[in-house]
Enzyme design. Sequence first.
Site, PDB file in Angstrom:
ATOM      1  N   LYS A  91       0.786  -1.094   0.007  1.00  0.00           N
ATOM      2  CA  LYS A  91       0.078   0.104  -0.119  1.00  0.00           C
ATOM      3  C   LYS A  91       0.815   1.264   0.100  1.00  0.00           C
ATOM      4  CE  LYS A  91      -2.350  -1.307   3.692  1.00  0.00           C
ATOM      5  NZ  LYS A  91      -1.905  -2.638   3.814  1.00  0.00           N
ATOM      6  N   THR A  92       1.760   1.317   0.743  1.00  0.00           N
ATOM      7  CA  THR A  92       2.628   2.433   0.824  1.00  0.00           C
ATOM      8  C   THR A  92       3.703   2.633  -0.313  1.00  0.00           C
ATOM      9  OG1 THR A  92       2.760   2.131   3.235  1.00  0.00           O
ATOM     10  CG2 THR A  92       4.571   3.571   2.361  1.00  0.00           C
TER      11      THR A  92
ATOM     12  N   ASP B 220      -1.762   6.739   6.169  1.00  0.00           N
ATOM     13  CA  ASP B 220      -1.684   5.230   6.549  1.00  0.00           C
ATOM     14  C   ASP B 220      -2.892   5.165   7.722  1.00  0.00           C
ATOM     15  OD1 ASP B 220      -0.887   2.815   6.287  1.00  0.00           O
ATOM     16  OD2 ASP B 220       1.034   2.969   7.352  1.00  0.00           O
TER      17      ASP B 220
ATOM     18  N   THR C 203      -6.039  -1.392   6.962  1.00  0.00           N
ATOM     19  CA  THR C 203      -6.122  -2.735   6.938  1.00  0.00           C
ATOM     20  C   THR C 203      -7.539  -3.293   7.443  1.00  0.00           C
ATOM     21  OG1 THR C 203      -5.374  -2.706   9.233  1.00  0.00           O
ATOM     22  CG2 THR C 203      -3.552  -3.272   7.827  1.00  0.00           C
TER      23      THR C 203
ATOM     24  N   ARG D 122       6.795  -7.755   1.838  1.00  0.00           N
ATOM     25  CA  ARG D 122       7.627  -7.429   3.088  1.00  0.00           C
ATOM     26  C   ARG D 122       8.319  -8.328   4.001  1.00  0.00           C
ATOM     27  NH1 ARG D 122       4.330  -3.900   7.279  1.00  0.00           N
ATOM     28  NH2 ARG D 122       4.336  -2.405   5.446  1.00  0.00           N
TER      29      ARG D 122
END
Length: 344
Positions: free
Chosen positions: A74-75, A119, A168, A227
Amino acid sequence: MTEKQWDHEHGIVSGVCLPGDQESNILSLRPTQLSEYIGQSDVVETLKIAIEAGRLRNEPIDHVLFHGPPGLGKTTLAHIIANEMGRGIIITSGPALEKGGDLIGILTHLEEGDVLFVDEIHRIPKSVEEFLYPAMEDYAVDFVFDKGIHARTHRYRLNRFVMVGATTRVGLLSAPLRDRFGIFRNLDFYSEEHLVEIVIRSALLLDVEIDDSGAQELSKRSRGTPRIVNRLLKRVRDYAQVKADGRITQETVHSALTLEGVDEIGLTNLDRQYIKTIIDFYKGGPVGIEAIAATLQEETDTLVDVIEPYLLKIGYIVRTSSGRKVSEAGFKHLGYRFQGNIFA
Ligand code: ADE
């Protein structure tokens, strides 16, 4: 692209200009362009079209909301959007925006076309969220002076910007906020094939040798998450350098990750403890999340955001109206044997 951080204490934007963004991103292993992005092909295609159309019309793209479990990009995608549009990005998060003033300070400093990345957007306080509506819809903030019959409003015009929200827990977003995003995309777990591509690309950037079996083994143990594959790659790189010849193979991955408590399908100690708690203390469920969190002495949010999504995805747990239950596959993975219709 210029990355700017909002300093809440001093109410200023501090900018760090990264030359072509190369340095920081090579170190962080993040792709900087859509063409480099592996996986999530529908999302990438949507963004390519929106960015190209925005370029042709010389206007910013619609606001974008990404939702999905942590670590899926997402980031990274927010940074890519700013980079592809050649604009700056300001990064903040829902919990950091405590007061309306925090958000107004940021909004009034945005330059034309800047990306505002928020975020954990589901954690924005309600009072702050109200300021977002006119900002997103009309590129304006409404100030109210005085009260009662003397109340007057003044509309302050903002530069046109692109809001990129990440969450999320999309279910916790209010409908008015959700509806103000023109592009609304879910990021799903990655396939093993895509994780293999990602880990090979990362190994190249880190200048570490990895063979196909090593890349596959890492991908199998990464819970569908870039990640995690990149984090485990770094652990295995250390291990291979110290305990072997520096090359990453299936054997080095196996030995290094066994040491880390990561099993052959990527479950961590906490994942296994979570399943075991439901089995040992609650007879396999159904049991409420609060009870599991209390027994495990973990935050409910950590379990819901970090632990459960992958266990649900692989079908080791199920969510029912009366709580969480461990499935037959979940029991088996932890070594419980099926006897009649009872596991022991
Ligand atoms: N590194 C982390 N996520 C990635 C992705 N989706 N594509 C390429 N490299 C990545």
